[in-house]
Design a protein around this motif. Sequence first.
Motif, PDB file in Angstrom:
ATOM      1  N   TRP A   1      49.507  33.719  49.166  1.00 18.16           N
ATOM      2  CA  TRP A   1      48.252  33.234  48.565  1.00 18.16           C
ATOM      3  C   TRP A   1      48.393  31.778  48.136  1.00 18.16           C
ATOM      4  O   TRP A   1      49.386  31.386  47.512  1.00 18.16           O
ATOM      5  CB  TRP A   1      47.901  34.097  47.361  1.00 18.16           C
ATOM      6  CG  TRP A   1      46.713  33.628  46.560  1.00 18.16           C
ATOM      7  CD1 TRP A   1      46.725  32.884  45.427  1.00 18.16           C
ATOM      8  CD2 TRP A   1      45.329  33.900  46.846  1.00 18.16           C
ATOM      9  NE1 TRP A   1      45.439  32.663  44.976  1.00 18.16           N
ATOM     10  CE2 TRP A   1      44.562  33.277  45.822  1.00 18.16           C
ATOM     11  CE3 TRP A   1      44.673  34.601  47.847  1.00 18.16           C
ATOM     12  CZ2 TRP A   1      43.180  33.341  45.789  1.00 18.16           C
ATOM     13  CZ3 TRP A   1      43.288  34.660  47.813  1.00 18.16           C
ATOM     14  CH2 TRP A   1      42.552  34.041  46.797  1.00 18.16           C
TER      15      TRP A   1
ATOM     16  N   GLU B   1      44.318  37.248  45.317  1.00 12.90           N
ATOM     17  CA  GLU B   1      45.765  37.045  45.315  1.00 12.90           C
ATOM     18  C   GLU B   1      46.500  38.382  45.396  1.00 12.90           C
ATOM     19  O   GLU B   1      47.444  38.551  46.183  1.00 12.90           O
ATOM     20  CB  GLU B   1      46.183  36.283  44.061  1.00 12.90           C
ATOM     21  CG  GLU B   1      47.669  35.962  44.019  1.00 12.90           C
ATOM     22  CD  GLU B   1      48.046  35.040  42.874  1.00 12.90           C
ATOM     23  OE1 GLU B   1      49.225  34.628  42.814  1.00 12.90           O
ATOM     24  OE2 GLU B   1      47.161  34.723  42.050  1.00 12.90           O
ATOM     25  N   LYS B   2      46.052  39.360  44.597  1.00 13.96           N
ATOM     26  CA  LYS B   2      46.680  40.683  44.628  1.00 13.96           C
ATOM     27  C   LYS B   2      46.444  41.361  45.974  1.00 13.96           C
ATOM     28  O   LYS B   2      47.352  41.980  46.542  1.00 13.96           O
ATOM     29  CB  LYS B   2      46.123  41.544  43.506  1.00 13.96           C
ATOM     30  CG  LYS B   2      46.717  42.939  43.441  1.00 13.96           C
ATOM     31  CD  LYS B   2      46.129  43.743  42.286  1.00 13.96           C
ATOM     32  CE  LYS B   2      46.710  45.159  42.263  1.00 13.96           C
ATOM     33  NZ  LYS B   2      46.125  45.965  41.153  1.00 13.96           N
TER      34      LYS B   2
ATOM     35  N   ALA C   1      37.485  38.721  44.154  1.00 14.64           N
ATOM     36  CA  ALA C   1      37.868  38.357  42.786  1.00 14.64           C
ATOM     37  C   ALA C   1      39.360  38.529  42.559  1.00 14.64           C
ATOM     38  O   ALA C   1      39.971  37.768  41.800  1.00 14.64           O
ATOM     39  CB  ALA C   1      37.076  39.202  41.795  1.00 14.64           C
ATOM     40  N   ASP C   2      39.968  39.528  43.190  1.00 17.71           N
ATOM     41  CA  ASP C   2      41.414  39.736  43.072  1.00 17.71           C
ATOM     42  C   ASP C   2      42.092  39.439  44.408  1.00 17.71           C
ATOM     43  O   ASP C   2      42.961  40.182  44.869  1.00 17.71           O
ATOM     44  CB  ASP C   2      41.726  41.157  42.609  1.00 17.71           C
ATOM     45  CG  ASP C   2      41.050  42.224  43.446  1.00 17.71           C
ATOM     46  OD1 ASP C   2      40.199  41.863  44.282  1.00 17.71           O
ATOM     47  OD2 ASP C   2      41.381  43.408  43.285  1.00 17.71           O
TER      48      ASP C   2
ATOM     49  N   SER D   1      36.453  44.626  46.533  1.00 20.35           N
ATOM     50  CA  SER D   1      36.554  44.073  45.187  1.00 20.35           C
ATOM     51  C   SER D   1      35.174  43.584  44.763  1.00 20.35           C
ATOM     52  O   SER D   1      34.190  44.312  44.852  1.00 20.35           O
ATOM     53  CB  SER D   1      37.587  42.938  45.202  1.00 20.35           C
ATOM     54  OG  SER D   1      37.653  42.255  43.993  1.00 20.35           O
TER      55      SER D   1
END
Length: 685
Positions: free
Chosen positions: A155, A142-143, A139-140, A389
């Motif tokens: 990303w 990119e981070k 879900a995260d 995540s």
Amino acid sequence: MTNPTVNPTVAALVERSNRLGADPRNTNYAGGNTSAKGVERDPVTGEDVELVWVKGSGGDLGTLTGAGLAVLRLDRMRALVDVYPGVDREDEMVAAFDYCLHGKGGAAPSIDTAMHGLVDAAHVDHLHPDSGIAIATAADGEKLTEVVFDGKVVWVPWRRPGFQLGLDIAEIKAKNPEAIGCVLGGHGITAWGDTSEEAEASSLWIIQTAATYIEGHSRPEPFGPALGGYAALPEAERRAKAAALVPTIRSIASQDRPMVGHFTDSDEVLDFLAAAEHPRLAGLGTSCPDHFLRTKVKPLVLDLPATASVEESAARLRELHTAYREDYQAYYDRHATPDSPAIRGADPLIVLVPGVGMFSFGKDKQTARVAGEFYVNAINVMRGAEGLSTYAPIDESEKFRIEYWALEEAKLQRMPKPKPLATRIALVTGAASGIGKAIAAKYAAEGACVVIADLSLEKAQAAAAEIAGDEGADVAVGVQVDVSDEAKVQAAVDEALLAFGGLDLVVNNAGLSLSKALLETTVADWDLQHNVMAKGSFLVSRTAAKAMIEQRLGGDIVYISSKNSVFAGPNNIAYSATKADQAHQVRLLAAELGEHGIRVNGINPDGVVQGSGIFSSGWGANRAAVYGVEEKDLGKFYAQRTLLKREVLPDHVANAAYALVGPDLTQTTGLHIPVDAGVAAAFLR
């Protein structure tokens, strides 16, 4: 044009591709693509021309050769940027690649060709590693990409593969000159380098860095706590239950069209199904396009504990199948447009049974096996994403756009026409030599999956290896069976069911003979021959018919009887009597099994000497003595007593066995075909 097999740039690309594709941690079968750019002399102008070699559509990195590469001119590919009509019409760009080909162009360019041609790097790898997709589907994500790779990997938000994605990655690389690659949201990774070695090193660094980070930072029990009653059954119990459920599951997977199956009870599958979160995660479906194109968007999951009985499980699976089909139809209806291809079928390709394992299906054994491998990849992806995540695959609408993509439909339409026995699974007894081996080879040549059953496991496996060749266990397997033993017959049928996911064709060929006069025939002689042929055929037919009936796909049972079933010859009481028994079993079973679509037919050969295990074990010498000829001349002797004066060979019987189960005699049951070159005394009346 230079021969690509000796071009050093291409040779290095093929070697790199093979190394990357050989390790399942890097990418899955037929997944991903690689490329290299270089210069060759144009044979027409004599001028140097820049080219890109890229893995062609449908190829596999692990087995890639120079012939599997598409070869395109870079100047023409780059010129496509100026005529690109935009995302709404980017499918047109695949056809435009044909105008960029150099010479004959090699393999057909894939949808990912733009990624390789437009990115400003001499060597590019696009791969689907489990560790990379775990980051891509978090879900995260990119981070996480920033944290895990410390700025060396960038990303790229999800975008359907195509020309625009190639432009996106080219722009990302131009803006991030220190980057060695990127994570493609929901999809995979792409890496690059100035040399082949550098690109490969970049790919492996990304894959290993992601795997190490996941291992070091994943929370305990990423799939949640253990679910009571869902733990793996002991191996013997697990496989017995799997075999008992296979016919039901195959009928579920084959309502729209017949499928071949594969069974997997690996730790990854069993551990996933034993955890509390598996229903939620399975319901979310897979994310990487390569995954769901082979597994469908989500599996069918049995919602009963491992301790549920076979009967309970089978009944519940049929209920869930009805719901699954309704759900899939609704999915299609939600997203289909007037231009969408017709629905391709609403049956699941992956069926998960807690405590037992996974059943995967496809148009052939390899496709079924690979579908299972892809779902294991998906489980690994879910584990990684959930450990760091939350697993967040691409949207359902995007899955539909790819699953029913016009380009994907065109690829399916280019597939070769299936062979006549494609999707059919055969069990042939006594198949390590002679008639049985010839029948098994004929069935395999016509597209069937074949189980070679014989009293000798070593000989059965050797025959299977010879028949299958390079395709191995995807085409033929050898199993041991004593057809006179009820438990061993059940075990052999279970092995067949687990090997290929079902059973369609059975050939009762196992036999032996003792040539003795009435007064010399002992009770033991009589019992031995009747146990193997009469009782053995009964046991094999009964066990196979149970599975066929539950499959609801019909089937064929073929008896290799003998002209002796109707012809009275000397010194042959036990053999001929049991062959007559087999001949009447054909008629009895044809009458009983017809309502289930199961056809039962027989073949009456004359003495088949060549390659025969029976004749080489003493029967030939005995019959030669009875007729007063040399054993080596027995085949010729048999030929001379026929109307056609021809020797009957194993292949002649195999041709008849194929005719009975092939596409031309579908309305025939209860028939006996003489394959005896014409023995008037054995004419059927």
